[in-house]
Motif scaffolding. Structure first.
Motif, PDB file in Angstrom:
ATOM      1  N   MET A 437      18.340  11.661   3.755  1.00  0.00           N
ATOM      2  CA  MET A 437      18.914  10.472   3.190  1.00  0.00           C
ATOM      3  C   MET A 437      19.921   9.898   4.275  1.00  0.00           C
ATOM      4  N   LEU A 438      20.579  10.620   5.233  1.00  0.00           N
ATOM      5  CA  LEU A 438      21.393  10.117   6.288  1.00  0.00           C
ATOM      6  C   LEU A 438      20.402   9.547   7.278  1.00  0.00           C
ATOM      7  N   SER A 439      19.294  10.020   7.526  1.00  0.00           N
ATOM      8  CA  SER A 439      18.267   9.458   8.546  1.00  0.00           C
ATOM      9  C   SER A 439      18.200   7.822   7.796  1.00  0.00           C
ATOM     10  N   LEU A 440      17.612   7.795   6.449  1.00  0.00           N
ATOM     11  CA  LEU A 440      17.379   6.452   6.013  1.00  0.00           C
ATOM     12  C   LEU A 440      18.385   5.712   5.985  1.00  0.00           C
ATOM     13  N   LYS A 441      19.592   6.157   5.617  1.00  0.00           N
ATOM     14  CA  LYS A 441      20.822   5.219   5.863  1.00  0.00           C
ATOM     15  C   LYS A 441      20.895   4.583   6.936  1.00  0.00           C
ATOM     16  N   MET A 443      18.851   4.350   9.300  1.00  0.00           N
ATOM     17  CA  MET A 443      17.746   3.264   9.816  1.00  0.00           C
ATOM     18  C   MET A 443      18.093   1.766   9.058  1.00  0.00           C
ATOM     19  N   ILE A 444      18.231   1.973   7.754  1.00  0.00           N
ATOM     20  CA  ILE A 444      18.318   0.582   6.970  1.00  0.00           C
ATOM     21  C   ILE A 444      19.612  -0.016   7.009  1.00  0.00           C
ATOM     22  N   SER A 445      20.594   0.593   7.551  1.00  0.00           N
ATOM     23  CA  SER A 445      21.902   0.221   7.895  1.00  0.00           C
ATOM     24  C   SER A 445      21.962  -0.967   8.961  1.00  0.00           C
ATOM     25  N   GLY A 446      20.980  -0.744   9.759  1.00  0.00           N
ATOM     26  CA  GLY A 446      20.901  -1.638  10.949  1.00  0.00           C
ATOM     27  C   GLY A 446      20.370  -2.812  10.360  1.00  0.00           C
ATOM     28  N   THR A 452      30.895  -1.558   5.022  1.00  0.00           N
ATOM     29  CA  THR A 452      31.635  -0.253   5.117  1.00  0.00           C
ATOM     30  C   THR A 452      30.523   0.836   4.433  1.00  0.00           C
ATOM     31  N   ILE A 453      30.393   1.859   5.029  1.00  0.00           N
ATOM     32  CA  ILE A 453      29.642   3.037   4.447  1.00  0.00           C
ATOM     33  C   ILE A 453      30.466   4.052   4.334  1.00  0.00           C
ATOM     34  N   GLU A 481      29.115  -2.851  14.505  1.00  0.00           N
ATOM     35  CA  GLU A 481      29.618  -3.924  13.439  1.00  0.00           C
ATOM     36  C   GLU A 481      29.974  -3.251  12.064  1.00  0.00           C
ATOM     37  N   ARG A 482      30.025  -1.871  12.085  1.00  0.00           N
ATOM     38  CA  ARG A 482      29.942  -1.312  10.832  1.00  0.00           C
ATOM     39  C   ARG A 482      31.088  -0.113  10.866  1.00  0.00           C
TER      40      ARG A 482
END
Length: 552
Positions: A437-441, A443-446, A452-453, A481-482
């Motif tokens: 899940m961390l890896s997916l997040k 990837m998609i956060s970009g 804010t996460i 920028e996050r």
């Protein structure tokens, strides 16, 4: 991103006013210290359900307020659409909960429905908890990950417009089939009703005329007697007409010697003409009035037939019967042309389905490319996270046309080379799912620029070098920028945060109170040393903490 959080009279918190910084921050504290309370407060700003029990005992209300900087996120359209004042540098979300259970939501000091706050909150903060790991069991989540990486929002929008038209027309076809089938079941009765109403040959205003004619014939003798007497009073040799005529002549005789009488003479002459006309009409009607039992029976039969039809069709006028006949004839026409209607509607459905499938195939092509990228990047991300023999595959199957296409997505996973790949939620351990899940997040956060996460104990089931790698990923996410905030129990993650907060609990005269503070560099050393060695902080733990902090 989140700049400031203010909490007052919320559960165990008296008052908290704390700033947040860009980049990667960490929150630590012993179990039960109140970290979940902080998350709960933020959740209220994201539109979560409020409860009067959240108000601190003895207080009238609690307040949670957060300030956000949205200058890098192009969100002005949302505020324009909702008619909310927009300040990119300081957007304020506030929630107030009364002890009586009432809740109010504000955006930039403007009262707003909770649904609007929830809609905005979803664009501001993503809270990733262990509960969110369950998303890996859901196909829709897996498909949404692929779509985000495929950058296919425009194509997906085109497809969904086509699918909406197709689905609507498909429903219309189903409704038409049901209506035709129902009409065919009642076809014999329908034809009977049409024939019955057509045979009645209904005319406009006929009922009213029949009722009046029957009323007249039913009182013919009485009417004739009255007309006879009236005619006699008016038209007899010594009747009113002749007397008015004579009076008129007398006045005209003296008109030349008595001019003042001229006007009255003229008026009386006019009355004579009118009265004479009335007398003649009465005489004519007298001649036409005769009691005819056969005609009365005929009229009654006709009126009874109309009454019977009105009762049968539950209406009160012949005009409504005429309208019902027109409607029944329309149903007949539809039934007679039902095959053509069905064929035309089916052709429309077929054409829209072809368009849908063409759009869906374009979506599939984009998703297949994204799936390859996702597989490669997940492999690269998971190996350093302590799964050296990981295999990760995005399996794309097919399904019937739906609102998101024809693709069925499943993430397959295996932590070693000897085990067959299966759906990740079925075979991955808790720690492995957290890393996936961390890896997916990451990837998609970009692609999805969430300001804010917040990761709530994403480090469950990991330690040591793997924890450090996870921290590096979160640190990297916070550099673009996050704002990334991690609630953690691991010193390896806590040490890499650019800002470190500690949540603690203390007993006061007012009872148990939770506090949250931003740690100084010296305090960070002590906190991380305590995380390393427990309550008895050793010199070795202090040195180890200093070393960890040097690596950030």
């Amino acid at each position: 991103m989140l700049k400031q959080l203010y909490i007052k009279n919320y559960t165990l918190i008296n008052e908290l006013n704390i700033p947040f910084n860009p980049g990667f921050s960490v929150i630590t504290g012993e179990t039960g210290a109140g970290k979940s309370i902080i998350l709960g407060a933020i959740g209220l700003l994201l539109g979560n359900r409020a409860d009067s029990k959240q108000v601190k005992a003895g207080k009238d209300k609690c307040t949670i307020e957060a300030h956000f900087n949205l200058s890098n996120y192009n969100m002005e359209d949302f505020f324009l659409e909702k008619d909310i004042d927009y300040d990119a540098n300081d957007t304020i979300l506030r929630r107030e909960i009364s002890a009586n259970g009432k809740s109010r939501a504000f955006i930039n000091d403007t009262p707003m429905p909770l649904s609007t706050m929830r809609e905005l909150g979803e664009q501001l903060v993503d809270i990733h908890s262990q509960h969110q790991n369950l998303l890996l069991q859901k196909e829709d989540f897996q498909l949404s990950v692929v779509d985000i990486l495929a950058h296919d929002s425009a194509q997906l929008k085109n497809y969904q417009a086509s699918y909406k038209a197709y689905h609507k027309t498909l429903q219309e076809l189903g409704t038409l089939k049901e209506e035709i089938e129902k009409s065919r079941e009642n076809e014999e009765f329908l034809n009977f009703q049409v024939n019955e109403l057509e045979k009645a040959n209904l005319q406009a205003d006929e009922q009213e005329e029949l009722e009046q004619s029957i009323e007249t014939l039913s009182h013919a003798e009485e009417i004739k007697s009255s007309l006879f007497e009236a005619d006699n009073h008016l038209g007899a040799d010594d009747g009113a007409v002749q007397k008015i005529k004579a009076a008129t002549a007398r006045l005209h005789d003296i008109q030349h010697v008595y001019p003042d009488i001229a006007e009255l003479a003229n008026r009386l002459a006019s009355s004579y003409i009118e009265l004479k006309d009335i007398s003649q009409e009465i005489s004519s009607k007298l001649e036409n009035i005769d009691f005819d039992p056969k005609e009365l029976d005929t009229l009654n039969l006709r009126l009874d037939a109309i009454y019977s039809l009105e009762q049968k069709f539950h209406v009160s006028t012949e005009q409504e019967l005429v309208e019902i006949l027109a409607e029944l004839k329309t149903q007949q026409q539809h039934l007679n042309h039902s095959d053509e209607q069905l064929q035309a509607k089916q052709q429309e459905v077929d054409e829209l389905e072809r368009t849908c499938r063409q759009q869906a195939e374009k979506l599939t092509a984009l998703r297949k490319k994204a799936a390859v990228t996702l597989e490669k990047e997940m492999q690269q991300r998971l190996v350093p996270l302590g799964i050296p023999h990981v295999r990760f595959k995005v399996e794309l199957g097919t399904k019937p046309l739906s609102d998101n296409g024809i693709d069925k997505v499943s993430f397959l996973f295996s932590a070693n080379t000897s085990t067959a790949m299966q759906p990740v939620a079925l075979v991955a351990s808790g720690g492995e799912i957290a890393r996936v899940m961390l890896s997916l997040k990451a990837m998609i956060s970009g692609t999805v620029k969430l300001p804010t996460i917040i990761f709530d104990e994403i480090d469950t089931g990991v330690s040591g070098r793997v924890a450090e790698k996870m921290a590096q990923i979160m640190q990297e996410m916070g550099n673009h920028e996050r704002q990334v905030i991690s609630i953690t129990h691991l010193p390896q993650i806590a040490a890499l945060g650019s800002t470190h907060y500690k949540v603690s609990k203390a007993e006061t005269q007012e009872g148990t109170v939770s506090r949250m503070t931003m740690l100084t560099p010296a305090e960070r050393i002590d906190e991380i040393a305590q995380m390393l060695s427990g309550s008895d902080v050793t010199p070795a733990a202090i040195e180890n903490a200093k070393e960890l902090l040097k690596t950030k």
